[in-house]
Structure formats: structure tokens, C-alpha cells
Design an enzyme around this catalytic site. Structure first.
Site, short mmCIF file in Angstrom:
data_model
loop_
_atom_site.label_atom_id
_atom_site.label_comp_id
_atom_site.label_asym_id
_atom_site.label_seq_id
_atom_site.Cartn_x
_atom_site.Cartn_y
_atom_site.Cartn_z
N HIS A 34 0.83 -1.32 0.02
CA HIS A 34 -0.19 0.01 -0.06
C HIS A 34 0.99 1.38 -0.08
O HIS A 34 0.58 2.20 -0.68
CB HIS A 34 -1.02 -0.10 1.08
N HIS A 84 -10.12 3.72 -0.75
CA HIS A 84 -10.32 3.31 0.34
C HIS A 84 -11.12 1.78 0.33
O HIS A 84 -12.29 2.06 0.75
CB HIS A 84 -11.05 4.45 1.34
N ASP A 106 -4.97 15.51 1.44
CA ASP A 106 -3.79 15.62 0.39
C ASP A 106 -3.54 16.82 -0.11
O ASP A 106 -2.47 17.33 -0.76
CB ASP A 106 -4.04 14.47 -0.51
N GLU A 302 -3.83 5.40 12.79
CA GLU A 302 -4.29 6.39 11.45
C GLU A 302 -5.59 7.13 11.92
O GLU A 302 -6.48 7.42 11.22
CB GLU A 302 -4.58 5.66 10.45
N SER A 303 -5.70 7.59 13.25
CA SER A 303 -6.58 8.62 13.59
C SER A 303 -6.66 9.67 12.42
O SER A 303 -5.66 10.36 11.86
CB SER A 303 -6.49 9.33 14.88
N GLN A 304 -7.73 10.16 12.25
CA GLN A 304 -8.22 11.44 11.14
C GLN A 304 -7.95 12.61 11.37
O GLN A 304 -7.82 13.01 12.48
CB GLN A 304 -9.53 10.79 10.54
#
Length: 711
Positions: A34, A84, A106, A302-304
Site C-alpha cells: 500500500h 479506500h 492531500d 491512523e486517526s483522522q
């Protein structure tokens, strides 16, 4: 999570010792398929990514291109696309929502303000209850997140195919506006600058997400892999968008990286590695929402809604003030150095501060060895076509969930927030008003898996041409593209062969069209107990035109109907064969694709053009059905069933008041008379010796199959 034996030995040789548990987990995630593209990177050199208007190409969080300036100032567009897929199978709502959040960040990391989203979605057969469950959850997640952050979703695609039953695809693209003065990259600039984390507090959600996305989905993924799926908070994302603008306004950011795959460890190590530098990070300085988090959890969660910024020491206090103004957390977590990438941690135990990571940043970010995998070349089927009843074939194709109206989807999206949307969803391409440059920005996104399943190389070329033709049908010239390359398990030679073919096909057509592929995403291991997905090359392409006024899809009833472009003489990959049975070779694509696209854009821009509609999925049958309304109809003659259902891209149906002008503008391109637009709201088709008639209401009911099932 576990680092493979060969990778462990390689890391140990580089470090001169065994990696610590945190280092092993960090390498396992950053060297995953990935993140490192170990199977796909050897193929990606096929793409041409350079052009005079490319400002930032592949390798950053998003690409940046400059727009032609028709009337105004020089303006840049940031563009990116993300997948995703696995998370959206495990949790369709949060998986899709956080996909939107990630691609928006991004764009933020380039200093750009997000102005539009597109979503390209792929599910198993629409007749399956589980596929509809995933579909509804994904659309709701995209709608709720996108609407809450105020970024319009203006286009995309939805496809249903049995190959996605065990592994749906959720591909989301975003574009944003930025100027040269505001442009930021993900390349650390100077030792001594501080690393500052801004946004949500760090929790335990999304642990191991990068490695999870690099494995086939198991039968119990919906329960076993739930901890690997992040949970989104769009209201914090909206605050982060506005805070990012304020930070850029005051020139406080030297470099930026969104926290996505592999969390803080991925973002911070890649940021300094791109600058040829290192970092010293205190993991316990990270603001946390859960007690007793370990160093590894802080590093890889990977908290947003989090961004990592490089900031000059004298600007740190001001960054904290702006974060506080927007009610965002802010932590000074370390600084840029000339040494290794080092992470330390101190907890409540009496051991004191421990070094848990000490590795060369470039080795961590870019040192993963590439895979050399066997590949089997795909083949095309021989001709085996059904002899179907015209009425039955028309109804089956027009009412197929793949070609039917997607209004149920896009009416859930706010597609006009921001007041830039000049051509809305439901058209061949969306058009946005970029008033700063006096330009119309056209967007098209999607793929047709039936094409690439039937013929991966030729189908991928057709996908690129189809997206370019969508733009041209609105009078826009293709300008740049990003791609999301989705495939199954690359360790299977036939799967890897199909994946390699879509890469080559996409690269060849984009090169022919002089469209640089400036960035993208690769998602492999989309394999499940149901088997591998079809090779799926989602393309998100932008085009530009002077002004924002583009011809509509629907006929006015006042002109003559012409078909412009070449037919391919075959039905391979068509919805007709999918519905009626049989196989066929894929259609022959136009020999001079650039001339075709230029012709379509020229025809669309003629003053005598009243309406234009691209011909592709479902062929002329679907194109003409979609052009009919209660106020205006179509009366057309088509030679035979093949001509009616041929899906060769690079064609438009144009309604015009001056057929001679269309023929002159078309040059060497074929122009066929189809018939006339009418004012009776009826579709009348003469196909050989057979005539078919449908009222607008009947067509609308046929095309409302998704809404009828889900409302």
C-alpha cells in the site's frame, strides 16, 4: 502485524542489529504494498508525467498543474486520487467517509483550497442484498462527510459487476486551487525547524491500516479487521481546512504532510526523507485522546483530521494561536535534523526516556525492495454474439444499473456549495468556474470494468479516451490526469498480467493524447473468497476551456441530430453482451485519438451546437434515451443492433442548427445523420426493419431502477 523474514534480514543488515518492535512495525507498514508500491512501481515508469504546465508531479501528496489564463491571473490546480477499498468493505460508512477526508487533506498539504470531489464506486451485482448494503453505506458516508466540510461532489461513476462482490472499490478524487506564492510541498527544508502536529487528538483507530490494505480480504474481515478502519470527524476536518488557509495566508508553513497510511510514522518520516534530512520526535508529546497509549500506537495510529507541518521555531507560537482559534489540538512533537529518523518515548514507568526508533529516514521511506513477479499476458475472446429481440435488448440495456440514472446517488451530495459548479452531475463531465483565470475546469472520473475485464490493454486505452471524450463533449481540452490503479493479488500471474496491461494501455492512450499522468494511487490485493476484482484503472481527468458555458446533454427539439466519431465494429465489453449473453472482441479504437478529441471539443464549441452527449456505455441506445425529456424527443435511424449498442468511445451525438458547420469542423472524422430532435417527448428508433418507440415517462421509469429499489 509482522515484518517478513527477508525484510527483517534486510533491515537488520542496514541497522547492524535487530529492529526494535516499533521499528519492525514501522517498516512492516511503510514497506507494505500500500505504501511502497513494491509490485506496481516497476510498471509505473510507463507513464509520462512531464509537461510545461506540470508544476508538481508524482511523489507528493497531490500533483499541481498550471491553468491557461484566458482572462485573469495565473492559477494552479492541485489534484489527487485515493482508494479506500478494504475499509469500505469492513465499514462502508466510515471507510468511504475517511477516504474523502484523506484525499481532501492531500490537497491541503499542497497549500490548496479544495473546490470539488468526484467518486468512482464499484460493487457486486446490484441484485445482491450485500452489494446494496455496501452501496448505500458508502454513498451515505461520502455524502455526510463531503456535505459537512463544504466541498461539492460534482461527478464520478458507479459500476456493478460480480467481480466486486467480495471486494468493493471506493476511489475518490479531489481538486483544489492554489497560487505559486501559496504552494507548499512535502519536502522538509532545514534542520532546526520544528515539527508540529495540528488537528484531532490521536487515538487507537486505524492501527495497521497500511498493512491491512496490502492483504487479500478474508471471509471474516468485517469483524476481524474493524480496528484497522479509521473513524472520521468532518466538522474537525472543516476547521482544519480553514486553519490550513490561515496558516498559508501568514506564510507559516515550510512543508506539510497529511497523516494517512502509517499515521505519524509515515507522514513525518516521508516528510524529512524527501528533504534528505532526519528528525527527532518525542512521541509522548503528541496530543492523545486515549490514556496509556504505547509508543507503537502513537506512531502508527491512523486517526483522522491531522496534519504534520514543518515550522520555523519563531513561528511555532503563532501556529499554536491559529490552531487554538479553530479549536484544534496542536503539539510540537520534535524537530528536523541532519541525522537519523529518531523517535523517543517516556511513559509513567521508571525507565525514563527510551529511544524506540533510530533508523535512516531515506531507507525507511524508500528502501523497500521491489518485487519481480511472473506475468501472464491476457487474451481476448472470440466472437459469439446473441440474436436478441430489439425491444428486450433495449429495455435490458437502458434499465441496467450500470447505465441507469445515478440521480439517487448524486442528489444526496451537495454539488453546488462554493458557487463554482457550472455543469452539474448527470452530464458527461462536470464544469467548474475558475473565475480567477477566466477558465472552465471540466472534470471526468471513472472506469468501465466490463471493458478492462474483456480486454485489459485495449479496455484501459478506451477508459482514458472515454474520459477525454467526456471533457471534449463539454468543449474542454484534456489537460492532466491522475489514476487509481486497482487490481487483485499480484502474486497470481494472470492477475498481475491483467494489471500490467491496464497500466500500459492507460499510459499509451494518455501519451497519445498528450495528457500527462501527474499522480495517482495503486491498490492491489483486492482479492477475496469470491476471487479477484476485474483490473480497474480509474481515471480522474481535468480539461480546460475558455469560459464556463458548455452545451447540455438534453435536446431542445429545435435541431438536427448527428453522430460524430468512429464506430469500432464489435461489441466486446458492452452492456448489450452483459445483459443478453455472448462474447466478442473489443471494438477497434480510433487510429488518431488526439484528432478525435480535438474534433469533439471544436464541435461542442460551435455557436450552432444546441446539445452534445458522449456515446459510450450502452452505446447509442443509452445516449439517445438520456437526451429525451418530457419537452423534447428524438427521432433517429440506426443501421443495425451492432450500431445501436456499440460502445466505442470517442463519439458524440450533437444536436445542431447547422449540420454543414459540424461536418466542416469534423474534418476527416466520420459524421452520420441520425435524425431530428422533436418536441413530442418521445424516443423513436428505426433499427433495420424494426421500429421502437418509448415515451419520456417510460424511459424515466426504466432508468430509475436504482431509486426504485433503494427509496
Amino acid at each position: 502485524m509482522s515484518l517478513s523474514d527477508p525484510d527483517h534480514d534486510l533491515v537488520a543488515a542496514e541497522l547492524g542489529r535487530d529492529p526494535t518492535p516499533a521499528e519492525a512495525a514501522l517498516f512492516e507498514n511503510l514497506w507494505s504494498e500500500h505504501c511502497a508500491y513494491r509490485s506496481s512501481r516497476p510498471l509505473l515508469s510507463a507513464f509520462d508525467s512531464e509537461a510545461d504546465h506540470v508544476v508538481v508531479g508524482p511523489g507528493d501528496d497531490a500533483a499541481v498543474v498550471s491553468l491557461p489564463t484566458y482572462d485573469g491571473e495565473e492559477t494552479y490546480i492541485a489534484m489527487g486520487v485515493e482508494s479506500h477499498n478494504h475499509p469500505s468493505y469492513v465499514d462502508p460508512y466510515d471507510g468511504a467517509a475517511t477516504g474523502v477526508g484523506g484525499i481532501v487533506r492531500d490537497i491541503l498539504s499542497m497549500g490548496a483550497y479544495p473546490i470539488a470531489l468526484t467518486d468512482s464506486l464499484y460493487f457486486g451485482g446490484f441484485d445482491r442484498e450485500h452489494s446494496r448494503y455496501l452501496f448505500e453505506g458508502v454513498v451515505e458516508g461520502i455524502a455526510d462527510y463531503g456535505n459537512a466540510i463544504g466541498v461539492p461532489t460534482v461527478g464520478g461513476s458507479v459500476e456493478f459487476d460480480e467481480g466486486y462482490e467480495g471486494n468493493p472499490l471506493v476511489n475518490v478524487a479531489c481538486v483544489g486551487l492554489v497560487t505559486e506564492e501559496r504552494l507548499v510541498t512535502a519536502e522538509a527544508k532545514r534542520p532546526g525547524n520544528k515539527l508540529v502536529l495540528v488537528g484531532n487528538a490521536t487515538g487507537r483507530d486505524g492501527l495497521g491500516g497500511a498493512s491491512f490494505a496490502s492483504e487479500d480480504l478474508s471471509e471474516d474481515a468485517e469483524t476481524e479487521d474493524r480496528p484497522a478502519v479509521q473513524v472520521g470527524d468532518p466538522y474537525t476536518e472543516k476547521l482544519l481546512i480553514e486553519a490550513n488557509e490561515a496558516l498559508i495566508d501568514e506564510d507559516l508553513i515550510r512543508a506539510a504532510r497529511d497523516l494517512g497510511a502509517a499515521g505519524l510514522g509515515g507522514a513525518s518520516s516521508e516528510l524529512v526523507a524527501k528533504g534528505g534530512l532526519g528528525a527527532e520526535i518525542e512521541l509522548d508529546a503528541v496530543h492523545q485522546r486515549e490514556p496509556n497509549m504505547s509508543a507503537l500506537e502513537i506512531l502508527l495510529a491512523e486517526s483522522q483530521e491531522r496534519m504534520c507541518y514543518e515550522v520555523r521555531p519563531e513561528d511555532v507560537d503563532r501556529v499554536a494561536e491559529i490552531a487554538d482559534r479553530y479549536d484544534l489540538g496542536c503539539s510540537v512533537i520534535g524537530e528536523v535534523t541532519e541525522g537519523n529518523y529518531v523517535c523517543t518515548f517516556e511513559d509513567d514507568e521508571p525507565r525514563g526516556r527510551e529511544t524506540v526508533v533510530d533508523v535512516p529516514a531515506e531507507f525507511l521511506a524508500d528502501g523497500a525492495p521491489m518485487n519481480d513477479l511472473p506475468m501472464t499476458e491476457p487474451t481476448q475472446p472470440s466472437r459469439d454474439r446473441p440474436d436478441a429481440d430489439l425491444d428486450a435488448a433495449f429495455e435490458a440495456v437502458v434499465a441496467s444499473p450500470n447505465t441507469a440514472s445515478k440521480e439517487w446517488v448524486y442528489r444526496q451530495y451537495d454539488h453546488e456549495v462554493g458557487t463554482r459548479t457550472a455543469r452539474r452531475p448527470g452530464d458527461d463531465a462536470a464544469v467548474l468556474a475558475i473565475r480567477e483565470a477566466g477558465a472552465g475546469l471540466a472534470l471526468s472520473a471513472g472506469a468501465i470494468p466490463a471493458w478492462t475485464d474483456a480486454a485489459p490493454y485495449e479496455g484501459a486505452k478506451a477508459v482514458a479516451l472515454e474520459n477525454a471524450a467526456n471533457l471534449a463533449a463539454k468543449g474542454a481540452t484534456p489537460h492532466a490526469a491522475v489514476d487509481c490503479l486497482n487490481g487483485g493479488n499480484p502474486e497470481k500471474p494472470d492477475v498481475y498480467g491483467g494489471f500490467g496491461a491496464i497500466v500500459d494501455g492507460l499510459a499509451d492512450m494518455c501519451r497519445d493524447l498528450s495528457v500527462p499522468v501527474v499522480g495517482g494511487n495503486v491498490s492491489l490485493y483486492n482479492d477475496s473468497a469470491a476471487g479477484p476484482i476485474p483490473p480497474t484503472p480509474t481515471v480522474a481527468m481535468i480539461g480546460v476551456r475558455e469560459g464556463y458555458d458548455a452545451p447540455p446533454v438534453g435536446v431542445t427539439g429545435e435541431g438536427t441530430l448527428l453522430e460524430v466519431g468512429e464506430r469500432g465494429g464489435a461489441l466486446g465489453g458492452s452492456e448489450y453482451l452483459a445483459q443478453m449473453g455472448g462474447s466478442d472482441r473489443f471494438p477497434t479504437l480510433p487510429a488518431d485519438a488526439p484528432a478525435v478529441v480535438e474534433t469533439l471539443a471544436t464541435v461542442a464549441d460551435l455557436d450552432s451546437t444546441l446539445a452534445t452527449h458522449d456515446v459510450s456505455h450502452g452505446g447509442l441506445a443509452v445516449t439517445l434515451a438520456e437526451m429525451v425529456s418530457a419537452e423534447a424527443g428524438v427521432s433517429a435511424t440506426v443501421a443495425d443492433v451492432e450500431a445501436l449498442f456499440d460502445e466505442t468511445p470517442g463519439r458524440v451525438v450533437v444536436e445542431t442548427t447547422d449540420p454543414d458547420a459540424v461536418r466542416e469542423a469534423a474534418g476527416d472524422a466520420p459524421v452520420r445523420s441520425l435524425g431530428e430532435a422533436t418536441t413530442d417527448g418521445t424516443l423513436t428508433l428505426s433499427v433495420g426493419d424494426t421500429e421502437l418507440t418509448r415515451e419520456a415517462d417510460a424511459i424515466r421509469d426504466l432508468r430509475a431502477v436504482i431509486e426504485a429499489e433503494l427509496s
